[in-house]
Design an enzyme around this catalytic site. Structure first.
Site, mmCIF file in Angstrom:
data_model
loop_
_atom_site.group_PDB
_atom_site.id
_atom_site.type_symbol
_atom_site.label_atom_id
_atom_site.label_comp_id
_atom_site.label_asym_id
_atom_site.label_seq_id
_atom_site.Cartn_x
_atom_site.Cartn_y
_atom_site.Cartn_z
ATOM 1 N N HIS A 45 0.833 -1.218 0.000
ATOM 2 C CA HIS A 45 0.000 0.000 0.000
ATOM 3 C C HIS A 45 0.866 1.267 0.000
ATOM 4 O O HIS A 45 0.501 2.273 0.593
ATOM 5 C CB HIS A 45 -0.943 0.031 1.199
ATOM 6 C CG HIS A 45 -1.939 -1.090 1.221
ATOM 7 N ND1 HIS A 45 -3.208 -0.976 0.714
ATOM 8 C CD2 HIS A 45 -1.841 -2.361 1.688
ATOM 9 C CE1 HIS A 45 -3.858 -2.122 0.876
ATOM 10 N NE2 HIS A 45 -3.047 -2.988 1.455
ATOM 11 N N ASN B 227 -10.281 -2.867 2.445
ATOM 12 C CA ASN B 227 -9.967 -2.894 1.021
ATOM 13 C C ASN B 227 -11.233 -2.662 0.212
ATOM 14 O O ASN B 227 -12.336 -2.678 0.761
ATOM 15 C CB ASN B 227 -9.385 -4.266 0.637
ATOM 16 C CG ASN B 227 -7.887 -4.378 0.934
ATOM 17 O OD1 ASN B 227 -7.222 -3.390 1.193
ATOM 18 N ND2 ASN B 227 -7.379 -5.589 0.879
HETATM 19 FE FE1 HDE Z 1 -2.435 -4.783 5.444
HETATM 20 N N1 HDE Z 1 -0.670 -3.977 5.937
HETATM 21 N N2 HDE Z 1 -1.786 -6.597 6.001
HETATM 22 N N3 HDE Z 1 -4.167 -5.679 4.777
HETATM 23 N N4 HDE Z 1 -3.117 -3.040 4.821
HETATM 24 C C1 HDE Z 1 -0.316 -2.696 5.788
HETATM 25 O O1 HDE Z 1 0.794 -1.387 7.381
HETATM 26 C C2 HDE Z 1 -0.688 -6.824 6.762
HETATM 27 C C3 HDE Z 1 -4.478 -6.992 4.855
HETATM 28 C C4 HDE Z 1 -4.355 -2.749 4.376
HETATM 29 O O2 HDE Z 1 -3.249 3.471 3.924
HETATM 30 C C5 HDE Z 1 1.009 -2.371 6.414
HETATM 31 O O3 HDE Z 1 1.185 0.795 7.754
HETATM 32 C C6 HDE Z 1 -0.594 -8.211 7.110
HETATM 33 C C7 HDE Z 1 -5.871 -7.205 4.606
HETATM 34 C C8 HDE Z 1 -4.444 -1.364 4.014
HETATM 35 O O4 HDE Z 1 -1.645 3.347 5.396
HETATM 36 C C9 HDE Z 1 1.429 -3.687 7.057
HETATM 37 C C10 HDE Z 1 -1.669 -8.806 6.522
HETATM 38 C C11 HDE Z 1 -6.375 -5.960 4.365
HETATM 39 C C12 HDE Z 1 -3.188 -0.836 4.273
HETATM 40 C C13 HDE Z 1 0.278 -4.591 6.696
HETATM 41 C C14 HDE Z 1 -2.412 -7.790 5.841
HETATM 42 C C15 HDE Z 1 -5.296 -5.023 4.468
HETATM 43 C C16 HDE Z 1 -2.382 -1.906 4.775
HETATM 44 C C17 HDE Z 1 2.010 -1.761 5.492
HETATM 45 C C18 HDE Z 1 -2.044 -10.279 6.520
HETATM 46 C C19 HDE Z 1 -7.812 -5.595 3.999
HETATM 47 C C20 HDE Z 1 -2.717 0.572 4.012
HETATM 48 C C21 HDE Z 1 2.219 -0.345 5.970
HETATM 49 C C22 HDE Z 1 -2.356 -10.772 7.770
HETATM 50 C C23 HDE Z 1 -8.766 -5.864 5.019
HETATM 51 C C24 HDE Z 1 -3.014 1.482 5.149
HETATM 52 C C25 HDE Z 1 1.359 -0.210 7.109
HETATM 53 C C26 HDE Z 1 -2.606 2.882 4.799
HETATM 54 C C27 HDE Z 1 -1.050 -1.754 5.172
HETATM 55 C C28 HDE Z 1 0.232 -5.858 7.110
HETATM 56 C C29 HDE Z 1 -3.559 -8.073 5.087
HETATM 57 C C30 HDE Z 1 -5.485 -3.624 4.257
HETATM 58 C C31 HDE Z 1 2.777 -4.209 6.653
HETATM 59 C C32 HDE Z 1 0.491 -8.838 7.938
HETATM 60 C C33 HDE Z 1 -6.625 -8.524 4.637
HETATM 61 C C34 HDE Z 1 -5.653 -0.638 3.454
HETATM 62 O O5 HDE Z 1 1.499 -3.581 8.454
#
Ligand code: HDE
Length: 722
Positions: free
Chosen positions: A101, A174
Site C-alpha cells: 500500500h 480494502n
Molecule cells: Fe495490510 N498492511 N496486512 N491488509 N493493509 C499494511 O501497514 C498486513 C491486509 C491494508 O493506507 C502495512 O502501515 C498483514 C488485509 C491497508 O496506510 C502492514 C496482513 C487488508 C493498508 C500490513 C495484511 C489489508 C495496509 C504496510 C495479513 C484488507 C494501508 C504499511 C495478515 C482488510 C493502510 C502499514 C494505509 C497496510 C500488514 C492483510 C489492508 C505491513 C500482515 C486482509 C488498506 O502492516
C-alpha cells in the site's frame, strides 16, 4: 543577482500552522504571533507580505542562493551552517515507504451516524446519531511502489481513521471483501510473489508475472479473491466510485459485554464504476495520477465524495448454520442472506495541507478499536494486529508516532508513556508510574466502566499449527462470484486471466491456474485455456467438494449496481475553431444540469474561437487529453476544423479509443470527416449520437448515464468474437 527572500507565503505557513493539532498540548505557545509564521519579521515584496526565511533554529537567512565561499570562484566553507543544515535535512527527507500500500492518497472528512447501534454496542461513535466525528481516509494500491501508476490491476486499500471520543478507530479495509490468504503467516510470501522479482526488480505494480501466478496456483484458497482481482473491481474508475469492506468479521459488544458479529461495508453514493483494461493501460501513460487527481479535483471543487456505512449483523447461531466459517477471510456473507443495514455516512470534504505530514505519516492500525468494538478470531486479523504496530516503528522511526498530529487522538488522552525519539508531550508532574499515592496529582487512573474490555471468549483445543476443516472449501464462493456477474463482466474476468497468464513464461504455471478454474466454472476454464492456446488440464485436487448450488448475488456485480447517472462523471469536449457556439453552450448546460463536469480539449492549449467569436480556453492540448481520461466524449468542429483533426493521429486516437472503450460519443455533423478517417464511419451505433439540434445535447448527456455501451464490445474485441 536580485536578493529576494524566497519564503513560503505567509498565508500558506499560517494555514498549516493553524490546522495541525498542536502536539505539544494547549500550553505550548510559539513566541512569534501565529499569523506571522515562524519567520518572525515580515517583508514587503511585490505580491504582498512574506515571512522572513529562517534556519530550522529560527535564525534569519540573508542569502539562500549562494553557499559561503572564499572568493567568487573559491572553495565552499564548512562554516556555512545554513547550507549544511539545509542539505542535511534534505538528505533525510525520505522515510521507508510502506511495504504494501505504498502508493496512496488521502483526504479529511467526517463520519456521521444516521442510525444508532446502541442496542448492540457501547461504542460511543456508533451510538450518537447526528454527530459528525472527524475522519481521515487513505486509498491505495497494494503492490506498486510509491511512485507507481494509479491504474494498476490491483486491490485498493480503503483505510479509514475515525477520531472518536473514545480514541481512534481504524477500519483498515480494502475495496474487495475477501483476501488471498487465510493465515497471516502466508502474507510475506504472497507479497514477495507479487512484488518485482528480487533478481531483476521488475515488473512494477503488476501481478501479470510468473512469481505471482506460481504462488497463486499453489494456494487454492486465493481463488475467490482471484475472481475479484481479475474482475473490473481491480481497475476502478475512481476512488469515489468504489466500495470498501472491513473484510474480517468483527464483534460489537454492548454494555453487558454481550457480543454481536459484524461485517463493515462502505457504499459509494455515486454508484460503482470501473474502466476497461485497455483503457487502464493507456490512462497509466496519459495520467499516472488519475485517481489522486480525481479525488483532489472533486474535493477542491466542492463535489464531496460520500459513502454509506453499512453493517451486516449476525449472531453465533447464524455463524453456526452458515455454509462457511465466518472467521475465514476468503469468504463473504451474501447480502441476500444478511442484508446490509445502513447506519451512517462518510464524507470527504478537505484535502490535505501537506502530503507527507498527513498521507505519508498516517499510521493505520487494525488494533485501534474503541470500547464496544472487538476482534474475532479470524487468523488474518489476529496477525494484522501484530503487524500494524510493528510497521509504524520501522516507518516513522519512533514509538512516539502518535505524537504526529495526523495520528494523535482528538479526544483527551493521558498515560505514563514517556521519552523516546521526538517525544512531544511527556507527562507532567512527579508521578510517572501507577499505582501511586499522589492523589489527584498522581495522574490518570484506569476506568473499568468506560475502559476497553475484551470479549470474554472461551477457547479450547490443542496448541498446534492447524488450519480448520471449516476453511477447506476454496471454490464454491469463487463460483458464486463468477455466476453473479453479467456476461460482459464474465468476459472481462476471462480476458484478464488470459492477459495475466500470457505474461507468464512457464506453461506449467498457466496450466496449473486453469486446473483450478475448472472447479469454478468449466466454460471459464475452457475459454481461458483456449485464449492461452492450451489443452484443458485435469482439474486440480480439491480439498472439499464444490457446492454448485449457491445462488447468484446481485450485490457482487458492478454493472448491476451502476448509478444510472452521469453525475460526478467527466465529459471530454474536443473543439476546434468555428465549432457551433450554441451547441457548445447547450452541451455545457446539460453537463452542469446533470452535476457532471467537463474538460475542453483543443488542438492548442490557448483554446478555440467558436462560431460566434467566443474564445474558449482549453484544459488540455489534444496530445495531453486523450479520451481515456473521460467517461464520455463529444467532438464539436467546424468543417475546416474537422478537416484538420482528420489529419491528426491523436485526434483519430481520441475517437477510436472512445469507441473501443465502449464510450458514448457525441459529434457535430462536420466531425464525420474525422470519423471517416478514423475508420469509424461504417460502425457508428446507438451510442454515437449526432449533435444537430440543441435538444440533442440533453439526450446525449442522458444517454451517457449508462456510462458504457457494452454491447459494442462484441464489435471491437477479437476475444469477444470467439
Ligand atoms: Fe495490510 N498492511 N496486512 N491488509 N493493509 C499494511 O501497514 C498486513 C491486509 C491494508 O493506507 C502495512 O502501515 C498483514 C488485509 C491497508 O496506510 C502492514 C496482513 C487488508 C493498508 C500490513 C495484511 C489489508 C495496509 C504496510 C495479513 C484488507 C494501508 C504499511 C495478515 C482488510 C493502510 C502499514 C494505509 C497496510 C500488514 C492483510 C489492508 C505491513 C500482515 C486482509 C488498506 O502492516
Amino acid at each position: 543577482m536580485e536578493r529576494i527572500v524566497m519564503a513560503a507565503s505567509k498565508n500558506k505557513l499560517g494555514e498549516s500552522q493553524a490546522s495541525a493539532p498542536d502536539p505539544a498540548g494547549a500550553d505550548f505557545k510559539p513566541s512569534y504571533s501565529e499569523d506571522q509564521g515562524p519567520g518572525g519579521e515580515t517583508h514587503q515584496i511585490a505580491g504582498g507580505d512574506v515571512a522572513t526565511l529562517t534556519t530550522a533554529q529560527g535564525g534569519p537567512v540573508a542569502d539562500d542562493q549562494n553557499t559561503l565561499r572564499y572568493g567568487a570562484r573559491g572553495p565552499a566553507l564548512l562554516e556555512d551552517f545554513h547550507f549544511r543544515e539545509k542539505i542535511f535535512h534534505f538528505d533525510h527527507e525520505r522515510i521507508p515507504e510502506r511495504v504494501v500500500h505504498a502508493r496512496g492518497y488521502a483526504a479529511h472528512g467526517y463520519f456521521e451516524l444516521t442510525d444508532s447501534l446502541a442496542d448492540v454496542t457501547r461504542a460511543d461513535v456508533l451510538s450518537r446519531v447526528g454527530e459528525k466525528t472527524p475522519a481521515f481516509v487513505r486509498f491505495s494500491t497494494v503492490a506498486g511502489s510509491k511512485g507507481s501508476f494509479d491504474l494498476a490491476r490491483d486491490v485498493r486499500g480503503f483505510a479509514v481513521k475515525i477520531y472518536t471520543r473514545e480514541g481512534n478507530w481504524d477500519l483498515v479495509g480494502n475495496n474487495i471483501p475477501v483476501f488471498f490468504i487465510q493465515d497471516a503467516i502466508k502474507f510475506p510470501d504472497l507479497v514477495h510473489s507479487v512484488k518485482p522479482a528480487p533478481d531483476r526488480a521488475f515488473p512494477q505494480a503488476q501481478s501479470a508475472h510468473d512469481n505471482f501466478w506460481d504462488f497463486i496456483s499453489l494456494t487454492p484458497e486465493s481463488f475467490h479473491m482471484i475472481m475479484w482481482t481479475m474482475s473490473d473491481r481491480a481497475i476502478p474508475r475512481s476512488f469515489r466510485f468504489m466500495e470498501g469492506f472491513g473484510v474480517h468479521t468483527f464483534r460489537l459488544l454492548d454494555k453487558d459485554d454481550h457480543s454481536t458479529f459484524v461485517k463493515f461495508h462502505w457504499k459509494p453514493k455515486l454508484g460503482l464504476q470501473s474502466v476497461a483494461w485497455n483503457e487502464a493501460v493507456k490512462i497509466n501513460g496519459a495520467d499516472p495520477d488519475f485517481h489522486r487527481r480525481d479525488l483532489w479535483d472533486a474535493i477542491t471543487s466542492g463535489d464531496f465524495p460520500e459513502w454509506e456505512l453499512g453493517v451486516q449483523l449476525f449472531d453465533e447461531e447464524f455463524a453456526e448454520k452458515f455454509a462457511f466459517d465466518v472467521l475465514d477471510p476468503t469468504k463473504i456473507i451474501p447480502e441476500e442472506e444478511i442484508p446490509v443495514r445502513v447506519i451512517g455516512r462518510l464524507v470527504l470534504d478537505r484535502v490535505v495541507d501537506n502530503f507527507f505530514a498527513e498521507t505519508e505519516q498516517v499510521a493505520f492500525m487494525t488494533q485501534n478499536v474503541p470500547p464496544g468494538i472487538d476482534f474475532s478470531n479470524d487468523p488474518l486479523l489476529q496477525g494484522r494486529n501484530f503487524s500494524y504496530l510493528d510497521t509504524q516503528l520501522k516507518r516513522l522511526g519512533s514509538p512516539n508516532f502518535t505524537h504526529i498530529p495526523i495520528n494523535a487522538p482528538k479526544c483527551p488522552f493521558a498515560h505514563f508513556q514517556q521519552d523516546g525519539h521526538m517525544a512531544m508531550h511527556n507527562p507532567k508532574g512527579r508521578a510517572n508510574y501507577e499505582p501511586n499515592s499522589w492523589g489527584a496529582e498522581g495522574g490518570p487512573r484506569e476506568d473499568p466502566v468506560r475502559g476497553f474490555r475484551s470479549f470474554a471468549g472461551e477457547e479450547t483445543g490443542p496448541k498446534a499449527r492447524i488450519r480448520p476443516e471449516s476453511f477447506a472449501d476454496h471454490y464454491s464462493q469463487a463460483r458464486q462470484f463468477y455466476i453473479s456477474q453479467t456476461p460482459i463482466e464474465q468476459k472481462h474476468i476471462g480476458d484478464a486471466l488470459v492477459f495475466e497468464l500470457s505474461k507468464c513464461e512457464r506453461e506449467d504455471i498457466r496450466s496449473r491456474v486453469v486446473s483450478h478454474l475448472i472447479h469454478i466454472d468449466k466454460d471459464l476454464a475452457a475459454t481461458v485455456a483456449d485464449g492461452l492456446g492450451l489443452d484443458l488440464p485435469k482439474p486440480a485436487k480439491a480439498a472439499s467438494a464444490v457446492v454448485d448450488t449457491l445462488p447468484p448475488s446481485n450485490a457482487l456485480s458492478i454493472i448491476k449496481n451502476g448509478p444510472d447517472r452521469f453525475e460526478g462523471r467527466k465529459l471530454g469536449i474536443l473543439i476546434t475553431d468555428g465549432a457551433d457556439a450554441e451547441m457548445f453552450s447547450a452541451l455545457v448546460a446539460a453537463v452542469n444540469k446533470e452535476k457532471a463536469v467537463y474538460e475542453i480539449v483543443a488542438p492548442k492549449i490557448g483554446g478555440a474561437t467558436l462560431s460566434d467569436g467566443t474564445k474558449v480556453a482549453a484544459d488540455q492540448k489534444i496530445d495531453g487529453g486523450p479520451s481515456v481520461l473521460y467517461d464520455a466524449v463529444a467532438v464539436l468542429a467546424s468543417e475546416y476544423g474537422a478537416a484538420l483533426l482528420a489529419g491528426d493521429a491523436t485526434a483519430k486516437d481520441f475517437v477510436t479509443d472512445a469507441f473501443a472503450h465502449c464510450k458514448f460519443i457525441g459529434y457535430s455533423a462536420e466531425v464525420m470527416a474525422l470519423l471517416e478517417k478514423a475508420g469509424l464511419a461504417e460502425d457508428l451505433d446507438d451510442a454515437c449520437i449526432e449533435l444537430g439540434k440543441k435538444a440533442d445535447a440533453t439526450s446525449f448527456i442522458e444517454a451517457c448515464r449508462a456510462l458504457r455501451f457494452w454491447t459494442r464490445e462484441a464489435e471491437v474485441d477479437l476475444d469477444a468474437k470467439g
